[in-house]
Design an enzyme around this catalytic site. Structure first.
Site, PDB file in Angstrom:
ATOM      1  N   PRO A 294      -0.880  22.164 -26.031  1.00 24.21           N
ATOM      2  CA  PRO A 294      -1.849  23.145 -25.554  1.00 24.21           C
ATOM      3  C   PRO A 294      -1.170  24.233 -24.719  1.00 24.21           C
ATOM      4  CG  PRO A 294      -2.719  20.925 -25.317  1.00 24.21           C
ATOM      5  CD  PRO A 294      -1.280  20.786 -25.718  1.00 24.21           C
ATOM      6  N   GLU A 295      -1.521  25.475 -25.013  1.00 23.12           N
ATOM      7  CA  GLU A 295      -0.952  26.614 -24.309  1.00 23.12           C
ATOM      8  C   GLU A 295      -2.035  27.264 -23.444  1.00 23.12           C
ATOM      9  OE1 GLU A 295       1.223  29.112 -27.068  1.00 23.12           O
ATOM     10  OE2 GLU A 295       1.832  27.383 -28.275  1.00 23.12           O
TER      11      GLU A 295
ATOM     12  N   LYS B  76       0.147  26.739 -17.895  1.00 26.38           N
ATOM     13  CA  LYS B  76      -0.450  25.725 -18.769  1.00 26.38           C
ATOM     14  C   LYS B  76      -1.046  24.567 -17.973  1.00 26.38           C
ATOM     15  CE  LYS B  76       3.062  26.805 -22.266  1.00 26.38           C
ATOM     16  NZ  LYS B  76       4.173  26.265 -23.098  1.00 26.38           N
TER      17      LYS B  76
ATOM     18  N   HIS C 254      -6.772   5.258 -24.767  1.00 24.65           N
ATOM     19  CA  HIS C 254      -5.978   6.317 -24.131  1.00 24.65           C
ATOM     20  C   HIS C 254      -6.797   7.240 -23.236  1.00 24.65           C
ATOM     21  CE1 HIS C 254      -2.372   5.109 -26.196  1.00 24.65           C
ATOM     22  NE2 HIS C 254      -3.018   5.125 -27.341  1.00 24.65           N
TER      23      HIS C 254
ATOM     24  N   ARG D  95      -0.418  10.380 -26.487  1.00 24.56           N
ATOM     25  CA  ARG D  95       1.046  10.441 -26.471  1.00 24.56           C
ATOM     26  C   ARG D  95       1.619  10.371 -25.059  1.00 24.56           C
ATOM     27  NH1 ARG D  95       3.280  14.894 -30.570  1.00 24.56           N
ATOM     28  NH2 ARG D  95       5.187  13.766 -30.060  1.00 24.56           N
TER      29      ARG D  95
ATOM     30  N   ARG E  66      12.719  25.153 -32.005  1.00 23.01           N
ATOM     31  CA  ARG E  66      11.300  25.269 -32.353  1.00 23.01           C
ATOM     32  C   ARG E  66      11.131  26.010 -33.670  1.00 23.01           C
ATOM     33  NH1 ARG E  66       7.859  25.444 -27.250  1.00 23.01           N
ATOM     34  NH2 ARG E  66       9.247  24.768 -25.594  1.00 23.01           N
TER      35      ARG E  66
END
Length: 270
Positions: free
Chosen positions: A2-3, A58, A90, A109, A260
């Site tokens: 997420p940005e 972020k 989670h 994660r 990337r």
């Protein structure tokens, strides 16, 4: 990951149910995120009232009336859920308010984080101390960016991903902004002229604003707190579109830059 648009959308969604709410319960269901959840988080939050929600880069920031700032990062796969029907493995952190709103931080994660600092220490918090200006503010302008690029031979995309230069931009929005500005991601930064820098600053702001309006971008895990997806991913021009046609008719390419995936149209972007 997420940005800026995804975190901004998350903060706006959480604000609808948390702003002004008194916290009556906090549960740490699983403390093992990127960093352990603070052991005193319950005593510092329970009984307090939330007075502001904001974003820096972020990170999301939730402040209570005791001047405690709860700082979250969504990592690779994290998201907040409002009033989940049931808790999953989670769901690491759960907060309940007096008006029976329940929010949980879900992160399969476990690259996300929750930190707790005093509000007056935010500017000196280790992850904020050297961070660059917010791209949607007037402090991020062509003159500022020109100074940052003036003596750098690094690829322009690498500079845009440097949080010390500008806050909150990640791989997705760097690719999309560079495409809109028609600038090749590998261009040495110092070779950009002022008109190109001006175009790039405009494109960064424009792409981010459009992404926020669409609720961010859902690729795999991200969703808004109310469960809705982020639809800007349906508007991508180059990101994730290797082998497809650009609007100009040229084939979109992918290569690796700084570890990337980078997507571009080598016909449009020079």
């Amino acid at each position: 990951m997420p940005e800026l648009p995804e975190v901004e959308t998350t903060i706006r969604g959480l604000s609808e149910v948390l702003m002004g709410e008194k916290i009556i319960d906090v549960k740490v269901r699983r403390a093992s995120l990127r960093r352990p959840i603070p052991s005193d988080i319950q005593e510092r939050l329970i009984g307090s009232t939330i007075i502001s929600l904001s974003r820096r880069a972020k990170y999301g920031i939730i402040v209570n009336d005791r001047d405690d700032a709860l700082i979250f990062h969504l990592g690779m796969s994290g998201r907040w859920k409002i009033n989940p029907e049931n808790f999953e493995k989670h769901d690491h952190f759960v907060l309940q308010t007096k008006n029976n709103f329940i929010v949980s931080l879900y992160d399969p994660r476990r690259f996300g984080s929750l930190d707790l600092v005093k509000k007056n220490q935010l500017l000196e918090w280790s992850y904020f101390r050297n961070i660059g200006p917010e791209p949607l503010t007037g402090n991020f302008n062509p003159e500022y960016l020109q100074k940052k690029l003036f003596s750098s031979s690094a690829p322009i995309k690498k500079i845009l991903l440097d949080q010390k230069v500008v806050a909150g931009i990640g791989n997705i929005y760097a690719c999309e902004a560079l495409h809109q500005a028609k600038i090749h991601p590998q261009r040495p930064s110092k070779n950009l002229n002022f008109d190109e820098i001006t175009s790039l600053v405009f494109s960064i702001k424009n792409i981010l604003q459009k992404a926020i309006a669409e609720g961010g971008s859902t690729l795999k895990d991200y969703a808004r707190p109310n469960g809705e997806l982020g639809y800007f991913s349906t508007k991508f021009k180059v990101y994730g579109k290797e082998g497809e046609q650009c609007e100009c008719g040229h084939t979109i390419e992918r290569y690796t830059l700084g570890g990337r995936s980078t997507f571009l149209c080598s016909s449009c972007q020079k």
